[in-house]
Design a protein around this motif. Structure first.
Motif, PDB file in Angstrom:
ATOM      1  N   ASP A 116       1.009  -1.174  -0.098  1.00  0.00           N
ATOM      2  CA  ASP A 116      -0.091  -0.026   0.178  1.00  0.00           C
ATOM      3  C   ASP A 116       0.737   1.324   0.021  1.00  0.00           C
ATOM      4  OD1 ASP A 116       0.776   0.452   2.808  1.00  0.00           O
ATOM      5  OD2 ASP A 116      -0.894  -1.033   3.247  1.00  0.00           O
ATOM      6  N   GLU A 117       0.156   2.361  -0.115  1.00  0.00           N
ATOM      7  CA  GLU A 117       1.030   3.683  -0.294  1.00  0.00           C
ATOM      8  C   GLU A 117       1.688   4.105   1.030  1.00  0.00           C
ATOM      9  OE1 GLU A 117       2.836   6.881  -1.825  1.00  0.00           O
ATOM     10  OE2 GLU A 117       1.401   5.196  -2.702  1.00  0.00           O
ATOM     11  N   ALA A 118       1.243   3.467   2.329  1.00  0.00           N
ATOM     12  CA  ALA A 118       1.917   3.679   3.696  1.00  0.00           C
ATOM     13  C   ALA A 118       3.143   3.082   3.619  1.00  0.00           C
ATOM     14  CB  ALA A 118       1.102   3.315   4.567  1.00  0.00           C
ATOM     15  N   ALA A 119       3.270   1.875   3.149  1.00  0.00           N
ATOM     16  CA  ALA A 119       4.197   0.858   3.187  1.00  0.00           C
ATOM     17  C   ALA A 119       5.512   1.449   2.184  1.00  0.00           C
ATOM     18  CB  ALA A 119       4.001  -0.666   3.042  1.00  0.00           C
ATOM     19  N   ARG A 120       5.009   2.025   1.138  1.00  0.00           N
ATOM     20  CA  ARG A 120       5.964   2.784  -0.208  1.00  0.00           C
ATOM     21  C   ARG A 120       6.479   3.651   0.520  1.00  0.00           C
ATOM     22  NH1 ARG A 120       5.920   6.740  -3.722  1.00  0.00           N
ATOM     23  NH2 ARG A 120       6.775   6.047  -5.706  1.00  0.00           N
ATOM     24  N   GLU A 121       5.723   4.706   1.427  1.00  0.00           N
ATOM     25  CA  GLU A 121       5.951   5.828   2.016  1.00  0.00           C
ATOM     26  C   GLU A 121       7.370   5.591   3.032  1.00  0.00           C
ATOM     27  OE1 GLU A 121       6.828   9.956   2.748  1.00  0.00           O
ATOM     28  OE2 GLU A 121       6.136   8.763   0.932  1.00  0.00           O
ATOM     29  N   GLN A 122       6.874   4.559   3.944  1.00  0.00           N
ATOM     30  CA  GLN A 122       7.892   4.087   5.068  1.00  0.00           C
ATOM     31  C   GLN A 122       8.975   3.669   4.494  1.00  0.00           C
ATOM     32  OE1 GLN A 122       6.221   1.190   7.655  1.00  0.00           O
ATOM     33  NE2 GLN A 122       7.715   1.271   9.102  1.00  0.00           N
ATOM     34  N   ALA A 123       9.082   2.824   3.162  1.00  0.00           N
ATOM     35  CA  ALA A 123      10.276   2.333   2.698  1.00  0.00           C
ATOM     36  C   ALA A 123      11.378   3.466   2.121  1.00  0.00           C
ATOM     37  CB  ALA A 123      10.072   1.152   1.771  1.00  0.00           C
ATOM     38  N   ARG A 124      10.483   4.465   1.556  1.00  0.00           N
ATOM     39  CA  ARG A 124      11.179   5.480   0.932  1.00  0.00           C
ATOM     40  C   ARG A 124      11.882   6.328   1.993  1.00  0.00           C
ATOM     41  NH1 ARG A 124      10.857  10.886  -0.100  1.00  0.00           N
ATOM     42  NH2 ARG A 124       9.060  11.229   1.250  1.00  0.00           N
ATOM     43  N   LYS A 125      11.393   6.540   3.193  1.00  0.00           N
ATOM     44  CA  LYS A 125      11.880   7.302   4.291  1.00  0.00           C
ATOM     45  C   LYS A 125      13.175   6.618   4.891  1.00  0.00           C
ATOM     46  CE  LYS A 125       8.007  10.012   5.930  1.00  0.00           C
ATOM     47  NZ  LYS A 125       6.981  10.250   7.018  1.00  0.00           N
ATOM     48  N   LYS A 126      13.086   5.287   4.883  1.00  0.00           N
ATOM     49  CA  LYS A 126      14.017   4.532   5.509  1.00  0.00           C
ATOM     50  C   LYS A 126      15.329   4.374   4.549  1.00  0.00           C
ATOM     51  CE  LYS A 126      14.502   0.026   7.859  1.00  0.00           C
ATOM     52  NZ  LYS A 126      13.859  -1.126   8.506  1.00  0.00           N
ATOM     53  N   LEU A 127      15.101   4.458   3.336  1.00  0.00           N
ATOM     54  CA  LEU A 127      16.088   4.227   2.409  1.00  0.00           C
ATOM     55  C   LEU A 127      16.864   5.695   2.215  1.00  0.00           C
ATOM     56  CD1 LEU A 127      17.562   2.819  -0.099  1.00  0.00           C
ATOM     57  CD2 LEU A 127      15.598   3.475  -1.553  1.00  0.00           C
ATOM     58  N   LEU A 128      16.132   6.637   2.272  1.00  0.00           N
ATOM     59  CA  LEU A 128      16.836   7.957   2.160  1.00  0.00           C
ATOM     60  C   LEU A 128      17.577   8.287   3.528  1.00  0.00           C
ATOM     61  CD1 LEU A 128      13.919  10.372   0.992  1.00  0.00           C
ATOM     62  CD2 LEU A 128      15.979   9.672  -0.261  1.00  0.00           C
ATOM     63  N   ASN A 129      17.326   7.690   4.460  1.00  0.00           N
ATOM     64  CA  ASN A 129      18.010   8.029   5.879  1.00  0.00           C
ATOM     65  C   ASN A 129      19.154   6.921   5.676  1.00  0.00           C
ATOM     66  OD1 ASN A 129      16.297   9.700   7.288  1.00  0.00           O
ATOM     67  ND2 ASN A 129      15.105   7.770   8.130  1.00  0.00           N
ATOM     68  N   ALA A 130      19.125   5.804   5.053  1.00  0.00           N
ATOM     69  CA  ALA A 130      20.339   5.137   4.785  1.00  0.00           C
ATOM     70  C   ALA A 130      21.331   5.774   3.785  1.00  0.00           C
ATOM     71  CB  ALA A 130      19.697   3.702   4.492  1.00  0.00           C
ATOM     72  N   ALA A 131      20.888   6.406   2.717  1.00  0.00           N
ATOM     73  CA  ALA A 131      21.667   6.776   1.937  1.00  0.00           C
ATOM     74  C   ALA A 131      22.303   8.098   2.680  1.00  0.00           C
ATOM     75  CB  ALA A 131      20.700   7.840   0.929  1.00  0.00           C
TER      76      ALA A 131
END
Length: 402
Positions: free
Chosen positions: A50-65
């Motif tokens: 869902d869109e919530a899962a996508r947004e959570q993954a996006r934030k986690k990926l940006l923090n890792a970057a």
């Protein structure tokens, strides 16, 4: 980038992945710099729940970057473009339902797909091909012309074609969403009447001296009672036969409603050829439950008036009366249609005079002829007319006009 085999992957904690779905499946490992870069590149390929899962993954990926000092310019740009595309497509679903003209429909699609050269073509059964927004015939571009075509179908039949720049296909998600919006919009009966440009299409029908062909299914109520819901499929098959026979000899569809079909032909011999083909094809077809389908046909030649909504005039009323007077399996011609055919009738074909008849709503009587051919039924009950003068005598004599 070091490869993660199953053993190594299993040892990583959930925090080492940007996305863990509800079933515990882990996606997009971010355990080191190389995997973070790979996850940034593959983010758009992951199907999130869902869109919530996508947004959570996006934030986690940006923090890792950020942790590894990676500036994900391409990733951020792609996300912005994706969001813009999704927003555009979302608005389009709403906006297309409010368009008032084919031109406006096309303009909004050009904006949504970012292609100012896009054109929308609509399939026309009566024309046997695609029409543009003005109702003019249009041909799909051939391969190698630098144009791409996205075709939308309805129940296996062409409906709408989008002709566009091949670059549009680089965003398949947007194309999928937009075409879905187009399909929903065109399927809407109110808009279809406008998008198919019926008024414009009517202006492409032939003018001057033409020959009308009108068909009707005899005993359609009985067929409906017997077949129930299956009658719709039978009617569709009958119409397909009639349309095919008419189109093959250059006929144009004017109207089709209930069990009737009205076609128009520039040449009377072509109309006669279509009528013969219709009767022969219907008789040879095996119909469900062994039912017998009988089509009656009337032909008349005249000079009707063509308007934006179709033909008007005495010629249209005359062919309707002639068809209604016929019986299933019978082809009737007016004297005008017989004269228009002239000597161009097929070998072995005869016109049997049924005399002069009066029809409801017509001031002058009409001389009626029946098409006689070796493979068609020859005997029918008297015509369904108001009165006859010499009709009965001619029927008894069975006069053949040679």
């Amino acid at each position: 980038m070091s490869q993660l085999d199953a053993r190594k992957r299993a040892k990583l904690p959930k925090s080492a992945f940007a996305y863990v779905d509800s079933r515990g499946r882990r996606r997009l490992p971010i355990n080191d710099e190389s995997h973070v870069r790979n996850a940034l590149a593959r983010f758009g390929q992951v199907a999130f729940e869902d869109e919530a899962a996508r947004e959570q993954a996006r934030k986690k990926l940006l923090n890792a970057a950020k942790k590894y000092g990676i500036v994900p310019v391409g990733f951020i740009t792609g996300q912005l473009e994706s969001r813009m595309s999704e927003a555009t497509a979302g608005r389009l679903v709403i906006d297309l339902g409010q368009v008032g003209t084919p031109g406006e429909f096309e303009r909004r699609l050009r904006t949504a797909l970012r292609d100012p050269t896009l054109s929308v073509l609509h399939w026309s059964d009566s024309a046997g091909g695609y029409l543009d927004g003005t109702g003019q015939p249009a041909v799909l571009p051939a391969a190698g012309t630098g144009r791409s075509v996205t075709v939308l179908e309805r129940q296996g039949r062409p409906m709408t074609a989008l002709v566009h720049d091949p670059a549009v296909l680089k965003n398949p998600d947007l194309v999928k969403t937009v075409t879905a919006a187009v399909r929903l919009t065109v399927e809407n009966e109110r808009l279809r009447g406008q998008v198919e440009a019926r008024a414009s299409e009517a202006r492409t029908l032939p003018t001057g001296s033409v020959t009308f062909l009108l068909t009707d299914i005899e005993g359609s109520t009985s067929l409906l009672d017997r077949l129930g819901d299956r009658y719709a499929a039978l009617l569709a098959d009958v119409r397909a036969i009639i349309r095919g026979c008419a189109h093959r000899v250059g006929g144009r569809e004017v109207d089709a409603r209930a069990d009737e079909f009205l076609g128009v032909f520039v040449r009377a011999p072509a109309a006669l050829e279509a009528a013969l083909a219709i009767e022969r094809t219907v008789r040879e077809r095996a119909w469900p439950d062994g039912v017998e389908v009988r089509v009656r046909i009337g032909l008349h030649s005249g000079r009707p008036t063509l308007t934006d909504s179709g033909y008007v005039g005495l010629a249209v009323h005359t062919v309707a009366r002639i068809c209604s007077a016929a019986h299933g399996g019978q082809i009737l011609l007016s004297g005008a249609a017989r004269d228009a055919v002239g000597r161009s009738r097929p070998a072995g074909l005869r016109f049997r005079s049924l005399g002069s008849h009066r029809f409801r709503g017509l001031r002058e009587p009409q001389t009626i002829f029946q098409v006689a051919a070796p493979d068609l039924p020859a005997r029918f009950p008297p015509l369904r007319t108001l009165a006859t003068s010499d009709g009965e005598a001619a029927e008894r004599a069975g006069e053949l006009i040679r």
